[in-house]
Design a protein around this motif. Structure first.
Motif, mmCIF file in Angstrom:
data_model
loop_
_atom_site.group_PDB
_atom_site.id
_atom_site.type_symbol
_atom_site.label_atom_id
_atom_site.label_comp_id
_atom_site.label_asym_id
_atom_site.label_seq_id
_atom_site.Cartn_x
_atom_site.Cartn_y
_atom_site.Cartn_z
ATOM 1 N N GLU A 189 0.826 -1.199 0.000
ATOM 2 C CA GLU A 189 0.000 0.000 0.000
ATOM 3 C C GLU A 189 0.867 1.260 0.000
ATOM 4 O OE1 GLU A 189 -3.317 2.318 -0.213
ATOM 5 O OE2 GLU A 189 -3.115 0.140 -0.456
ATOM 6 N N ARG A 231 2.361 1.788 -3.419
ATOM 7 C CA ARG A 231 1.368 2.313 -4.355
ATOM 8 C C ARG A 231 1.156 3.811 -4.152
ATOM 9 N NH1 ARG A 231 -3.845 3.623 -4.449
ATOM 10 N NH2 ARG A 231 -4.062 3.153 -2.238
ATOM 11 N N TYR A 258 -2.551 -3.248 -8.871
ATOM 12 C CA TYR A 258 -3.805 -3.641 -8.242
ATOM 13 C C TYR A 258 -4.796 -4.100 -9.306
ATOM 14 C CZ TYR A 258 -2.423 -2.138 -3.627
ATOM 15 O OH TYR A 258 -1.781 -2.038 -2.420
ATOM 16 N N ASP A 289 -8.812 -5.391 -9.870
ATOM 17 C CA ASP A 289 -10.129 -5.334 -9.247
ATOM 18 C C ASP A 289 -11.136 -6.226 -9.972
ATOM 19 O OD1 ASP A 289 -9.382 -3.359 -7.323
ATOM 20 O OD2 ASP A 289 -9.467 -1.848 -8.909
ATOM 21 N N ARG A 334 -10.365 -6.679 -4.328
ATOM 22 C CA ARG A 334 -9.080 -6.209 -4.860
ATOM 23 C C ARG A 334 -7.951 -7.182 -4.545
ATOM 24 N NH1 ARG A 334 -6.770 -0.107 -4.732
ATOM 25 N NH2 ARG A 334 -8.091 -0.107 -6.588
ATOM 26 N N MET A 341 -3.590 -7.533 -4.997
ATOM 27 C CA MET A 341 -2.338 -6.829 -5.262
ATOM 28 C C MET A 341 -1.352 -7.800 -5.913
ATOM 29 S SD MET A 341 0.142 -4.948 -2.472
ATOM 30 C CE MET A 341 0.364 -6.447 -1.493
#
Length: 310
Positions: free
Chosen positions: A97, A100, A113, A115, A217, A219
């Motif tokens: 995170e 990102r 990421y 989705d 989501r 990663m």
């Protein structure tokens, strides 16, 4: 067993402890005779087991030793290992995170990421591209792919592909989980089980990994960040127990029932997973308790673990 907990020990050390657990007490000579090893070797084993807190001298019995309950001697260490794994999982998610946020989402990023429905497609892509190894955590409700398709959706594995899977108790409650795991075993996959919750994770060739961060989501991380995911998988694998040992001497159905009981499933849930009735589950557990000469399921679980039934 000892090395899985980060302790120095050999297969003979485990055999010696199991022997001590079966008798009130024993001398070093008794241990040497039981293992068929020289006295000097037995002395080294005694020293290591005593250092690890798995055995102690018997009061008033000069030169004799008795086993200590492993849950008392090793329980705190296992708790620390579990906490270490939890912290590693949190650190992995936070690192992704943070990366990102700092770097944005340009094509050159090491973190991407994915989705919605694209998650299943990306999972299939990294599985198809794997040439050397494919490792995975499977857990809980499957919103991207159903449990039944976790095996059938995988492409044909190239020769020599190392396929390792770790599942948790939540996964074992999913519909068709047992069938999916049995299919994996029939394909030569290695399967292990843990009792604490896992995050969803897939790693291909130690070069790319998918980590579920939320139901919507996923990663994707690449080198060098994927090293963290590999270390997390290896640490969890070392302390996970095999799913359905084939050297236990038990019938396959009994091994499955024991495995599901240890994972916390009710008799009804266990019966649903293996396609039988709760009464049959209860009857077979009662027969196993009689074989183990115990009076409770907690004692049966301890006997099963100590005697490599699962």
């Amino acid at each position: 067993m000892l090395t899985d907990l980060g302790l120095d020990g050999s297969a003979d050390d485990v055999k010696a402890f199991r022997y001590l657990a079966s008798v009130p007490s024993a001398s070093t000579r008794d241990i040497a005779d039981a293992l068929g090893c020289p006295l000097a070797t037995a002395e080294g084993i005694v020293e290591r087991l005593a250092t690890h807190g798995l055995m102690a001298p018997v009061s008033g019995g000069e030169g004799r030793w008795a086993a200590l309950p492993p849950e008392i001697a090793l329980g705190p260490r296992l708790t620390r290992l579990r906490e270490s794994t939890r912290r590693a999982e949190v650190a992995l998610a936070e690192l992704g995170e943070a990366y990102r946020r700092e770097r944005g989402s340009s094509p050159s990023d090491l973190v991407e990421y994915i989705d919605g429905p694209a998650q299943a497609q990306r999972l299939l892509e990294i599985q198809s591209a794997a040439k050397e190894s494919l490792w995975a955590f499977q857990t809980g409700t499957n919103t991207v792919t159903s449990v039944a398709s976790t095996v059938t959706m995988e492409p044909a594995a190239p020769p020599g592909l190392e396929n390792r899977v770790i599942v948790d108790s939540e996964f074992l409650t999913e519909p068709e989980a047992v069938r999916a795991l049995n299919d994996r075993l029939s394909l030569g996959h290695q399967v292990r089980v843990v009792d604490h919750p896992l995050m969803k994770l897939a790693i291909a060739d130690r070069s790319v990994a998918l980590v579920r961060t939320s139901p919507q989501r996923t990663m994707m991380i690449r080198q060098p960040l994927v090293v963290l995911a590999c270390e997390l998988f290896e640490a969890t694998w070392r302390r996970a127990r095999p799913y359905l040992r084939d050297d236990s001497g038990l019938e396959p159905l009994d091994r499955q029932i024991l495995q599901l009981m240890l994972s916390g499933l009710t008799d009804t849930a266990t019966a649903h997973q293996i396609g039988t009735s709760p009464r049959t589950v209860q009857r077979r557990l009662r027969a196993l308790m009689d074989t183990a000469r115990v009076t409770s399921r907690l004692q049966l679980a301890w006997h099963a673990l100590r005697n490599s039934w699962i």
